[in-house]
Design a protein around this motif. Structure first.
Motif, PDB file in Angstrom:
ATOM      1  N   TYR A   1       0.738  -1.105  -0.077  1.00  0.00           N
ATOM      2  CA  TYR A   1       0.055   0.140   0.062  1.00  0.00           C
ATOM      3  C   TYR A   1       0.850   1.288   0.023  1.00  0.00           C
ATOM      4  CZ  TYR A   1      -3.976  -3.202   0.919  1.00  0.00           C
ATOM      5  OH  TYR A   1      -4.754  -4.069   0.990  1.00  0.00           O
ATOM      6  N   LYS A   2       2.325   1.039   0.092  1.00  0.00           N
ATOM      7  CA  LYS A   2       3.060   2.347   0.093  1.00  0.00           C
ATOM      8  C   LYS A   2       2.600   3.420  -0.846  1.00  0.00           C
ATOM      9  CE  LYS A   2       7.366   1.406  -0.679  1.00  0.00           C
ATOM     10  NZ  LYS A   2       7.105  -0.423  -0.701  1.00  0.00           N
ATOM     11  N   ASP A   3       2.488   3.143  -1.944  1.00  0.00           N
ATOM     12  CA  ASP A   3       2.019   4.063  -3.157  1.00  0.00           C
ATOM     13  C   ASP A   3       0.890   5.012  -2.795  1.00  0.00           C
ATOM     14  OD1 ASP A   3       4.210   3.180  -4.660  1.00  0.00           O
ATOM     15  OD2 ASP A   3       3.056   2.185  -6.241  1.00  0.00           O
ATOM     16  N   LEU A   4       0.029   4.488  -1.948  1.00  0.00           N
ATOM     17  CA  LEU A   4      -1.104   5.244  -1.464  1.00  0.00           C
ATOM     18  C   LEU A   4      -1.055   6.241  -0.503  1.00  0.00           C
ATOM     19  CD1 LEU A   4      -3.841   2.161  -1.576  1.00  0.00           C
ATOM     20  CD2 LEU A   4      -3.021   3.741  -3.336  1.00  0.00           C
ATOM     21  N   PHE A   5       0.251   6.154   0.285  1.00  0.00           N
ATOM     22  CA  PHE A   5       0.498   6.976   1.653  1.00  0.00           C
ATOM     23  C   PHE A   5       0.141   8.443   1.244  1.00  0.00           C
ATOM     24  CE2 PHE A   5       3.143   3.570   3.943  1.00  0.00           C
ATOM     25  CZ  PHE A   5       2.287   2.830   3.759  1.00  0.00           C
ATOM     26  N   PRO A   6       0.961   8.965   0.249  1.00  0.00           N
ATOM     27  CA  PRO A   6       0.664  10.532   0.120  1.00  0.00           C
ATOM     28  C   PRO A   6      -0.822  10.812  -0.157  1.00  0.00           C
ATOM     29  CG  PRO A   6       2.340   9.673  -1.281  1.00  0.00           C
ATOM     30  CD  PRO A   6       1.820   8.545  -0.552  1.00  0.00           C
ATOM     31  N   LEU A   7      -1.553  10.144  -0.935  1.00  0.00           N
ATOM     32  CA  LEU A   7      -2.752  10.238  -1.394  1.00  0.00           C
ATOM     33  C   LEU A   7      -3.796  10.164   0.042  1.00  0.00           C
ATOM     34  CD1 LEU A   7      -3.060   8.514  -4.647  1.00  0.00           C
ATOM     35  CD2 LEU A   7      -3.367  11.097  -4.298  1.00  0.00           C
ATOM     36  N   VAL A   8      -3.472   9.078   0.695  1.00  0.00           N
ATOM     37  CA  VAL A   8      -4.527   8.941   1.871  1.00  0.00           C
ATOM     38  C   VAL A   8      -4.161  10.215   2.993  1.00  0.00           C
ATOM     39  CG1 VAL A   8      -4.673   7.498   3.989  1.00  0.00           C
ATOM     40  CG2 VAL A   8      -4.615   6.437   2.010  1.00  0.00           C
ATOM     41  N   ASN A   9      -2.859  10.475   3.137  1.00  0.00           N
ATOM     42  CA  ASN A   9      -2.725  11.797   4.067  1.00  0.00           C
ATOM     43  C   ASN A   9      -3.320  12.912   3.737  1.00  0.00           C
ATOM     44  OD1 ASN A   9      -0.993  10.681   5.983  1.00  0.00           O
ATOM     45  ND2 ASN A   9       1.021  10.413   4.600  1.00  0.00           N
TER      46      ASN A   9
END
Length: 444
Positions: free
Chosen positions: A357-365
């Protein structure tokens, strides 16, 4: 009479059975699970022998040819046994293509293939060509070939279907992108999955075309090391290209054999960078088939999108509900979150296929205010995202997930179902999951 055994009595299996019967094979269908009543009726109508609830090996190992449904892995003991006995095991794509002279446009990729296939089929229809979308969507390719052969097929093809080809070669192959998916079927080796996707081009000749995403490093690197014979037609939203398609200043530019077509993206119904790419891929293929520019423009502008893919459902109390149930991997969910322009309550979860899920971290934040987990086992999601959002809640049914999401929203927010996982823990398939979401939203 040659004996054709079909493993799996679903859409592709029954379609292949009909075509096999018409081509003079002695056909036998065997399904380890239960064959749907509607499919049983079709097999009986065509006087095709079948069994379900298990495989009778003595009736299978005497086959001249076996077509297996894409859901059966190569490592299944029966498949290993067949291969050890030198009995060819092929996919529906391989079998059906033997019996049609149609022009085939084959579309694969981790994401975007359904939208691109539907776009392609829409353009072919609008151009007045005898054509359908088939393969992974709608009626099976084999059934069309048997009962109403077309002049053009837009075929959505999964990696599992490509694993079972020997000579299959579409005139135009489209590779939308490659991101880690289905790794459980590929020994958790990304390279095996990439190789599988590239099989779409392996039998192509210099007279054929490969349309691909030139912004996808995985594809570009693989092509450098494993050149194909077909003519390369890249597309890009980041760089200008001399051949293929590129995006600049809100316009798509398509260059094929010294002819150029440009069209504005402002009037496209389907939004987002990924849909611009899907449109470029379909438009490039259409130009290679000499479809008129005006037809392509009108078709792209009139195309409404695909059910369960960023599908707007309803606005309730000024909160928008969006169904992206078709997002069964992380990359698809990345596109969905990236296209959100308001604080979002994200419904996620299901059968994890080895997700990172790493690629989603900036978008989730940046975009996600709360997470609602919807799966039998949510431990990985809870562990991954607990520190990123204030609220993360586990649920066990779609109705419960939607009710909780409703309580977590304020005016102007979005509720996004974009699971990033397969659906088989709680639902029949992603369509069932999407429909349950829409029903739950309408019942709020």
């Amino acid at each position: 009479m040659k004996r054709l055994v079909i493993l799996g009595g679903g859409e592709s299996g029954v379609g292949t059975a009909i075509l096999g019967k018409k081509q003079g094979y002695a056909v036998f269908v065997s399904d380890f699970g239960k064959i749907k009543k509607s499919y049983q009726d079709v097999l009986n109508d065509y006087e095709i022998k079948w069994e379900d609830g298990g495989h009778t090996e003595s009736l299978i190992l005497n086959a001249d040819l076996v077509m297996k449904s894409p859901g059966i892995p190569d490592k299944a003991p029966l498949i290993k046994h067949l291969k050890a006995s030198n009995i060819p095991v092929i996919s529906e794509m391989e079998f059906a293509a033997l019996y049609t002279q149609a022009t085939l446009i084959g579309i694969t990729g981790s994401n975007g293939k359904t939208t691109t296939t539907m776009l392609m089929a829409h353009i072919l229809k609008e151009a007045g060509l005898k054509s359908v979308a088939a393969g992974n969507i709608g009626d099976s390719f084999a059934k069309w070939v048997a009962l109403d052969d077309q002049d053009y097929y837009a075929l959505e093809i999964s990696s599992f279907q490509l694993d079972g080809i020997e000579k299959f070669a579409p005139h135009i192959a489209i590779l939308t992108n490659i991101t880690p998916d289905h790794l459980d079927r590929y020994e958790y080796e990304f390279e095996n999955y990439i190789r599988s996707k590239f099989r779409i081009a392996e039998n192509q000749t210099e007279a054929d075309y490969l349309i691909y995403d030139a912004d996808d490093e995985v594809i570009v690197e693989w092509l450098e090391k494993h050149p194909v014979r077909s003519k390369l037609m890249p597309f890009s939203i980041t760089k200008e290209l001399k051949q293929g398609a590129y995006y600049a200043q809100e316009e798509i530019n398509i260059i094929t054999d010294d002819t150029r077509m440009t069209m504005s993206t402002k009037n496209l119904e389907i939004k987002g960078a990924h849909n611009t790419k899907n449109a470029m891929a379909a438009a490039t293929a259409s130009r290679l088939l000499s479809i008129r520019k005006a037809t392509i423009r009108e078709s792209l502008e009139g195309f409404q999108g695909v059910e369960h893919r960023l599908e707007y459902v309803l606005k309730i109390n000024n909160v928008s509900y969006i169904n992206d149930s078709k997002a069964t991997n992380v990359n698809a969910t990345f596109y969905a979150l990236d296209s959100m322009s308001a604080p979002t309550v994200w419904i996620v979860g299901g059968v994890d296929k080895g997700n990172d899920y790493k690629d989603l971290f900036p978008l989730v934040n940046e975009k996600v205010k709360a997470i609602v987990c919807l799966g039998v086992d949510n431990a990985k999601l809870l562990h991954t995202f607990s520190n990123m959002v204030e609220t993360i809640i586990e649920t066990e049914s779609m109705t419960e997930a939607v009710k909780i999401a409703y309580k977590l929203t304020d005016k102007g927010d979005n509720v996004l179902l974009s699971p990033a996982c397969a659906s088989f823990d709680l639902f029949d398939n992603y369509e069932d999951r999407g429909r349950q979401f829409k029903n739950a939203v309408r019942n709020l």
